[in-house]
Motif scaffolding. Structure first.
Motif: not given
Ligand SMILES: NCC(=O)N[C@@H](Cc1c[nH]cn1)C(=O)O
Ligand SMILES: [Zn+2]
Ligand SMILES: [Zn+2]
Length: 491
Positions: A215-219, A352-356, A362-365, A379-389
């Motif tokens: 899986r990927g990970n969006l932090c 699943m699209n990472v940027s979507v 962010i919109q939900y929060l 303030k919401v930030s995305v320090p890590i974004s790794a794709m599934p494989w």
């Protein structure tokens, strides 16, 4: 053939005889606190990377330390990233080139977290080698190096050319790595035929595995800021919007009691389940009871093997990891923290699209926060974004590994996916378009990231043999493939 099994036997014997030396090196590596998460330990990560490069040079490899620049911390300070190793051993155009990826940084570990032994002192108990990084990922990196060392010690010609890419920031999201892979695609990676990663675990304690998906990970970091300093809860409690109360409400809005993510749209792009795929899970050897015992978990959210595997591999999950700025020591400090940062992540699955996903979260929060009419700042930030494989299990690389597993463990591998994330896997596949395979050597009860991390002596030593056998199998298979393609051209 009988000659290659004679050769394998010689190598395996050498590995068995030298196992204590291999364990001694692992002990030296585990003793380095190469924690990539805590900024104050960054120098130790760099020291670990340098130690690894020295070890590769001792094998006869050329090892280059690539500078990765720096990254920004949440407090605004910049911190130097540890260098990345690009190493190379052998350049024979007649041989296939195998590139091995590993990481030598580790997750944080403190004795007070509940470790029975010092996490940075490799300790053998009942055939298990306990220590931070023993299985994730210092043990497997060393097993690969041990395998090469065994060929050299026996003065045997290496059957393959080798390349190594070893990083020190994997546990922090592989920062800086993608740029290097892009930059080196036409140079370092141009003659690579196969890429092997050994940075995950088998699905159970005894059956070896081959992994073809992660899986990927969006932090996310969710910061809620009130005033400039902490306040007395007796003199301010009841008259202000408290940042911690806002943050807890935000975090509580993310997932329901059945583990379902509550953010609208998150499941939209998840593949629908086909009958064919369902059968795949039924055929896998996996015992939920053993999995519970391995981890000390009392109850899973799902009862059947199939549901558990699907929720680890083909559905996303959301986990809350911690809160920075909150008082967490023993006792009660009657304070209202001024600024708190919640950390959570979503393990994403293919399609699943990472940027979507980022935008949806962010919109939900922001929506949840605005309904609270709070005077605090979000303030919401995305320090890590790794794709599934996901890889093609029919690739010849998997055939070679299956044969090597059969030779060393006497059984065929379980073909599995993994719920965790190894950011480089999808980067490699996307950018280099080479075959990528994950070949784990750690058992399911190794306790990655936890207080009982270990690798068994058996798995470490058999894992070393597995990599040696893989070199021979890849060479054989590659030769056969080339022969077949030459015959096709001549005809
Ligand atoms: N052994 C692989 C591993 O533990 N990977 C980490 C990488 C990661 C993902 N998000 C942040 N770090 C994992 O947690 O899966
Ligand atoms: Zn790892
Ligand atoms: Zn890890």
């Amino acid at each position: 053939s009988s000659s290659s099994s004679g050769l394998e036997n010689r190598i395996f014997q050498y590995i068995d005889l030298h196992q204590n030396e291999f364990i001694q090196t692992l002990k030296e590596w585990v003793a380095v606190e190469s924690d990539s998460i805590q900024p104050q330990l960054r120098q130790e990560v760099t020291r670990m990377v340098e130690l690894t490069a020295d070890r590769l040079r001792a094998l006869g490899a050329t090892a280059e330390l690539v500078k990765l620049g720096s990254h920004k911390l949440t407090d605004g300070h910049s911190l130097l990233l540890p260098p990345l190793i690009l190493a190379e051993l052998g350049k024979d155009p007649q041989k296939p080139t195998v590139c091995f990826y590993g990481h030598v940084d580790v997750q944080p570990a403190k004795k007070e977290d509940g470790w029975k032994t010092d996490p940075y002192k490799l300790t053998e108990i009942d055939g298990n080698l306990y220590g931070r990084g023993a299985t994730d990922n210092k043990g497997p990196v060393l097993a690969w190096i041990n395998a090469v060392e065994s060929f050299r010690a026996l003065k045997l010609d290496m059957p393959v050319n080798l390349k190594f890419i070893i990083e020190g920031m994997e546990e922090a999201g592989s920062l800086g790595l993608e740029e290097v892979i892009k930059k080196e695609n036409q140079r370092f990676f141009s003659d690579v035929d196969y890429i092997v990663i050994s940075d995950n675990l088998w699905l159970n304690n005894r059956k070896p595995a081959l992994t073809y998906g992660t899986r990927g990970n969006l932090c996310f970091s969710v910061e809620v800021q009130g005033g400039q300093r902490d306040l007395h809860s007796g003199t301010f409690g009841g008259i202000i919007h408290e940042p911690m109360t806002d943050l807890i409400a935000l975090l509580d809005s993310l997932v329901d009691t059945s583990g379902r993510i509550l953010i609208p749209g998150v499941y939209d792009d998840v593949d629908s389940l086909t009958e064919e795929e369902k059968k795949l899970y039924e055929a896998i050897t996996f015992d939920p009871e053993e999995h519970k015992n391995n981890s000390g978990v009392k109850k899973f959210l799902y009862d059947t093997k199939e549901e558990i595997l699907m929720h680890l591999w083909r559905y996303p999950s959301l986990s809350i990891h911690g809160i920075e700025g909150a008082f967490h020591e023993p006792g009660i400090k009657t304070v209202i923290p001024a600024r708190v940062i919640g950390k959570f992540s979503i393990r994403q699955v293919p399609h699943m699209n990472v940027s979507v996903g980022e935008r949806q979260v962010i919109q939900y929060l922001e929506d949840v926060f605005s309904k609270r009419n709070s005077s605090n700042e979000l303030k919401v930030s995305v320090p890590i974004s790794a794709m599934p494989w996901v890889a093609d299990i029919n690739d010849p690389l998997y055939t070679a590994a299956g044969r090597a597993i059969k030779t060393v463990f006497g059984q065929d591998p379980e073909k599995i996916r993994d719920g965790a994330t190894i950011p480089i896997a999808q980067m490699f596949q996307n950018i280099t378009r080479k075959s990528v395979m994950m070949l784990p050597i750690g058992a399911a009860d190794d306790g990655e990231h936890s207080q009982k991390e270990k690798i068994s002596r058996h798995n470490y030593i058999q894992g070393t043999k597995l990599f040696a056998a893989l070199f021979l199998e890849i060479a054989k298979l590659h030769g056969q493939l080339q022969e077949a393609s030459n015959t096709k051209t001549t005809n």
